[in-house]
Design an enzyme around this catalytic site. Structure first.
Site, short mmCIF file in Angstrom:
data_model
loop_
_atom_site.label_atom_id
_atom_site.label_comp_id
_atom_site.label_asym_id
_atom_site.label_seq_id
_atom_site.Cartn_x
_atom_site.Cartn_y
_atom_site.Cartn_z
CG HIS A 72 22.88 -32.12 -9.15
ND1 HIS A 72 23.66 -31.65 -8.11
CD2 HIS A 72 22.80 -31.11 -10.04
CE1 HIS A 72 24.02 -30.40 -8.36
NE2 HIS A 72 23.51 -30.06 -9.53
CE LYS B 265 23.41 -27.05 -16.12
NZ LYS B 265 22.56 -27.37 -14.95
#
Length: 429
Positions: A325, A198
Site C-alpha cells: 500500500h 482510486k
C-alpha cells in the site's frame, strides 16, 4: 576500524509536502501533507534516515522517544519494540483514519508508525557503517528491481479558489477519458504496466466505465479498483461481476472483515486490503474467513521492514498474496519500500506508490522509475542522501503554518469547495 554505533543524537524534522487535488471517498487531498523526517546520528557521525506520518499525534510520540534513544545502539533494533510509548487514547478514539484511509486507527498502530521510522533509520545507519545495503541486512534481495503500479486518481485541475497550493499541469480527471489520459501520461513518463484507480468518488457505474475504458486503452494490463470501503456488499458484488474479466483484484470494496468475507464468498475476483488487515491481530479472522486474497502491507504502520517480512511469511503460509500500500510519501519511504520488497520471494503484484504525484522531496536525487520498476540500490544503507536545503524549506512551511495543515484531513479542503460538506458515511452506495 571499529565503529561506535551508539546513538548520540536524534533529529526530528516535521515538514509539509505539496499534495495535488486528488479525490477519494472522503474528500480531496489537502494542498500540503505533514510528514516527519527522522535522523539517527551515531557517536562517530553516521546518519541514518527514516520517514513517517507527520501529524501532531505522531510528533507527540516521536519527541519523547527521541530522548530515550540516546545511548542505545543502532544495532539494537529488536529492543525498540519493547519500549513503552504512552499514547493519549482520546487521540485515537473511534477511529477510522481520515488522512490515509488506512483502516481503524489504534494506539498500537500509532506507536508502530513512529517506531517504523526509527527502525528504518537504524538500518540505514547500520548499512552505512558496514558498507552494506539495507536489503543485505534483511537477508538479501531476490530481485534487482521492484515493479510499481500507476496510481490513478480522479482529481480536480486545482484546489479550490482561495486555498494556497502548488500548481501542477496534470489537469482535471473526472470521467473515463480523463482517467485514460492520466494513465497514458503515467505510462509515457514511467513505463507502468499496471494501473490502479482510486474509486469511491463517483457512483459505481461511472467507475465501472472508467475501468472499462482503461481495459480498452491498455489491453492485457493488470487493473485494480479501490473504493476504500465505500460500497455495500451488494454493490461490491455487482461491480465484481461486471469487471470480473479485467480486474487483477478489487481492493477494499466494502468496509471491515465481515463485509469483505461476504463479498469474497460471492465472487471469484480476488479481494485485496489495506484497511481490514493492518495489524497482526486482524490476520486470524480475515484469513480464517477467506475475506482477502491479497494483503497490501505498509511498513509504516506494520512496524518496519522486518515486520513486513514477517507479514509476508504469514501470508505465504496461508496462501494469501502480498503487495504494498502507499500513502503520500517521499523518497526515503520509497527507498525503504523498495529494499524490503526486493527481499520478499512471493511478491507477485506490483506495489502502489504515490511518489510520482509528489513534486517535492528531501533527497539530493529523486528515485527513478523506468519501465514501471525502481532499481534496488546496492549502495550502503538505503542508498539515498538528504538535501538539507530542501528539508529546511519544507520545515519552514510547517513552522509558518497556523496549525490548520499539521493534521491531515481530506474533508477540510472539500469544505472550502462545498460549504457544508460532511464526510460521507459508508457504505455510500
Amino acid at each position: 576500524m571499529t565503529r561506535d554505533l551508539t546513538i548520540a543524537e536524534v533529529r526530528l524534522t516535521p515538514i509539509l509536502v505539496a499534495d495535488p487535488p486528488l479525490l477519494n471517498t472522503q474528500g480531496v487531498h489537502q494542498p500540503y501533507t505533514p510528514r516527519l523526517i527522522v535522523e539517527v546520528v551515531t557517536a562517530d557521525g553516521i546518519t541514518g534516515l527514516g520517514e513517517t506520518y507527520g501529524d501532531t499525534k505522531y510528533l507527540e510520540l516521536a519527541r519523547p522517544l527521541a530522548d530515550r534513544l540516546i545511548g542505545r545502539r543502532v544495532t539494537d533494533v529488536n529492543s525498540l519494540f519493547t519500549l513503552d510509548l504512552a499514547v493519549d487514547e482520546s487521540r485515537v478514539e473511534d477511529a477510522v483514519d481520515v488522512g490515509g484511509l488506512r483502516g481503524v486507527q489504534t494506539a498500537d498502530k500509532l506507536r508502530l508508525s513512529v517506531l517504523s521510522a526509527v527502525e528504518v533509520a537504524c538500518l540505514d545507519a547500520q548499512g552505512k557503517a558496514l558498507g552494506l545495503p539495507v536489503h543485505a541486512l534483511l537477508g538479501g534481495k531476490v530481485r534487482d528491481a521492484v515493479e510499481y503500479s500507476a496510481y490513478l486518481f480522479y482529481r480536480w485541475a486545482a484546489h479550490p479558489e482561495g486555498v494556497r497550493a502548488e500548481a501542477d499541469d496534470w489537469g482535471a480527471a473526472l470521467d473515463p477519458a480523463g482517467v485514460v489520459a492520466q494513465a497514458r501520461r503515467f505510462k509515457e513518463l514511467y513505463g507502468f504496466a499496471s494501473f490502479k484507480l482510486k474509486g469511491g468518488v463517483f457512483p459505481p457505474d461511472e467507475e465501472i466505465a472508467a475501468v472499462r475504458a482503461l481495459a480498452e486503452a491498455f489491453p492485457g494490463h493488470p487493473l485494480r479498483l479501490d473504493p476504500n470501503g465505500a460500497w455495500s456488499v451488494a454493490t461490491s458484488l455487482k461491480v465484481a461481476k461486471e469487471l470480473a474479466d479485467v480486474l487483477e483484484y478489487l481492493e477494499d470494496p466494502a468496509l471491515g472483515t465481515p463485509a469483505m468475507a461476504e463479498v469474497s464468498a460471492g465472487t471469484d475476483v480476488p479481494l485485496a486490503t489495506n484497511m481490514c488487515v493492518t495489524t497482526f491481530a486482524e490476520i486470524k479472522e480475515a484469513f480464517a474467513r477467506d475475506a482477502v486474497q491479497v494483503v497490501l502491507s505498509d511498513h509504516h504502520y506494520w512496524g518496519g521492514l522486518r515486520n513486513t517480512q514477517h507479514l509476508a511469511a504469514l501470508c505465504a503460509t496461508f496462501g494469501v498474496g502480498i503487495s504494498m500500500h502507499s500513502n503520500t510519501h517521499l523518497g526515503i519511504s520509497l527507498a525503504a519500500m523498495t529494499h524490503v520488497a526486493s527481499t520478499v520471494p512471493g511478491l507477485r503484484h506490483a506495489c502502489d506508490s504515490h511518489y510520482p504525484w509528489q513534486s517535492e522531496d528531501v533527497l539530493t536525487e529523486r528515485l527513478a522509475c523506468r519501465g514501471g520498476r525502481i532499481a534496488v540500490s546496492d549502495a550502503p544503507g538505503l542508498g539515498v542522501e538528504l538535501d538539507r536545503e530542501k528539508l529546511a524549506a519544507l520545515h519552514r512551511r510547517w513552522a509558518e503554518d497556523d496549525g490548520t495543515l499539521r493534521d491531515r484531513d481530506d474533508a477540510a479542503a472539500m469544505r472550502v469547495a462545498e460549504p457544508g460538506w460532511v464526510t460521507p458515511a459508508v457504505p455510500r452506495w
